[in-house]
Design a protein around this motif. Structure first.
Motif: not given
Length: 517
Positions: A39, A43, A331-332
């Motif tokens: 992640s 991200s 967000t991921e």
């Protein structure tokens, strides 16, 4: 969907919720720290790079960015930072292995991944060597985004002991102030979970606004609403717009041209395939081609802008004043789950103003007067059924009982061990720390959704065991044993160094005074 660039009424707000449970020192693969590093690379690196570019180009007030304290703690943790650097270097090595393969497609995959890994390493070395805190401070200072806070360790707040709930929120806001340089006025409540009465706790903690899911406001998300008799505003996620991107059944990431999340080249761990089709077996998926995906990204940007414009016009006409549209996502999703997501996101944020859409944050939406009449909110969340079933249903009743027992045990012990006017007790601090990790909302979620359920149950019981044995040794006055246990557990769970169990007393006293006034 095409759209004119004439201005439309109202305001659009994008909210990103960044969260992972505490993974450091609790396994690596297939569940554990690997989740964090994937992640981080896919991200968090590109999203923060995007924010830097937007700020450098003069953009401001572009989105509300939630960072949970437990994620921020990992992004600031020296062990995690060193391991992340190793992970990025390993990614580069795996790409090198693919780049010298005899197979043409694998060579192309390796070359592409090598370039990506090298760029990520350079970004990490340049911007992340001191953790996330400098990045968050830069975002806050530039004004490109509003930082949202939240309670420590991401508990499902409605089911938490009220005393521990108030403490967790106050400490989470204080933790954000230390890392960001400013205390957030807005929060992302874990799982968008709400129980009537929590608005008073928010007001007492100095929270001005928070997120709920659309059905909590009965789908009427065109304005933020004061909750109860407080000034605390609830913003609702607009599902008709949010689900264009990510829905239980459809959404942009499933397009055949985008990179497939689930298909691996098992020799290198790289992802070589495009989605191809929803029913196509992994072995039959076509090779991923970024050039094929790029025009699709543009079409999806235009489609989303068209829907935002239509929704703003439609909702403004319905309520007879400029309306608000709030889209909210993890967000991921952008990068980790949806490889092309960060590119889509940056193009979207740059094109929305050009397309006549006013973009802002939750804070600016409140300041711009996008508020309506006060409401009472029902018990709710953004999970299945929009209620609490994911976190208190029969499949997780054992965890609900565990959380209640551990919380009661810990609070009773802290009351006996800690004098709020006396010295600090590191053992009591660790008792509270392990309790908060026990009651993380992630563990019942993972069980209910059957995603690494065994890992989730093991994590909950590990932290519960830590709490119990610390309490047992401390209450038996086995000082040496309690201190040794504290040192052992803190080596694994060393987050929230400023957590002070004495504030369980002071937070409660302050909250009581504020509620009485």
């Amino acid at each position: 969907m095409s759209h004119p660039d004439s201005p439309v009424p109202g305001q659009f707000v994008l909210v990103l919720h960044s969260h992972l449970p505490w993974l450091a020192n609790h396994g690596r693969w297939p569940v554990g720290e690997e989740w964090l590093y994937q992640s981080w690379a896919a991200s968090y690196l590109p999203v923060f790079a995007m924010l830097r570019r937007l700020a450098d180009d003069g953009y401001s007030d572009m989105l509300s960015l939630g960072i949970t304290p437990v994620l921020a703690a990992q992004l600031d943790d020296p062990h995690c930072a060193a391991s992340m650097y190793e992970w990025l270097a390993d990614w580069q090595l795996r790409a090198t292995e693919a780049a010298v393969a005899t197979d043409t497609q694998r060579r192309e995959l390796g070359a592409r991944e090598y370039r990506s890994a090298s760029a990520a390493l350079a970004d990490f070395e340049s911007h992340w060597r001191h953790g996330a805190a400098p990045m968050l401070r830069r975002v806050a200072a530039s004004g490109v985004a509003e930082i949202l806070g939240g309670p420590l360790a991401h508990p499902f707040a409605p089911l938490l002991d009220p005393r521990l709930r108030r403490f967790s929120l106050a400490e989470g806001l204080a933790d954000a102030a230390l890392r960001c340089g400013t205390r957030p006025r807005g929060i992302w409540a874990p799982e968008c979970a709400f129980a009537p009465g929590m608005e008073a706790e928010y007001a007492a903690a100095g929270v001005g606004h928070f997120m709920v899911d659309g059905p909590t406001l009965h789908g009427d998300t065109a304005l933020a609403r004061p909750v109860g008799d407080t000034d605390v505003l609830a913003f609702g996620r607009d599902l008709s717009v949010s689900y264009r991107v990510w829905s239980p059944k459809s959404g942009y990431p499933g397009h055949p041209a985008y990179r497939d999340f689930h298909t691996y080249d098992h020799a290198t761990g790289l992802k070589p395939a495009r989605v191809t089709g929803k029913t196509v077996a992994a072995k039959d998926k076509k090779p991923y081609d970024p050039q094929r995906a790029d025009p699709v990204i543009d079409r999806h940007v235009d489609d989303f802008i068209g829907h935002v414009r239509h929704r703003l016009v439609e909702e403004s006409a319905r309520i007879g004043r400029p309306a608000l549209v709030v889209a909210a996502f993890d967000t991921e999703l952008f990068g980790h789950w949806w490889h092309e997501g960060p590119i889509w996101l940056e193009r979207l944020l740059r094109r929305l103003p050009e397309a006549g859409v006013r973009v802002g944050t939750l804070a600016s939406a409140a300041a711009n007067g996008h508020t309506g009449a006060a409401v009472g909110l029902p018990p709710s969340s953004w999970g299945s059924g929009k209620d609490w079933r994911v976190w208190e249903g029969p499949q997780v009743s054992h965890l609900v009982q565990l959380n209640a027992e551990v919380s009661a045990t810990a609070l009773d012990a802290v009351d006996k061990l800690v004098d709020p006017r006396g010295g600090r007790s590191r053992v009591a601090d660790q008792i509270v720390r392990e309790t908060l990790l026990t009651v993380s909302s992630d563990w019942p979620f993972m069980v209910s959704k059957d995603t690494a359920a065994d890992y989730a149950v093991r994590r909950a019981h590990t932290h519960a065991h830590a709490t119990r044995e610390l309490v047992d040794a401390a209450l038996r006055s086995h000082v040496g044993q309690a201190e040794q246990l504290r040192r052992n557990w803190s080596r694994a769970d060393n987050l929230f160094a400023d957590l002070d169990a004495r504030r369980l007393h002071t937070t409660e006293a302050l909250s009581t005074r504020r509620r009485s006034h």
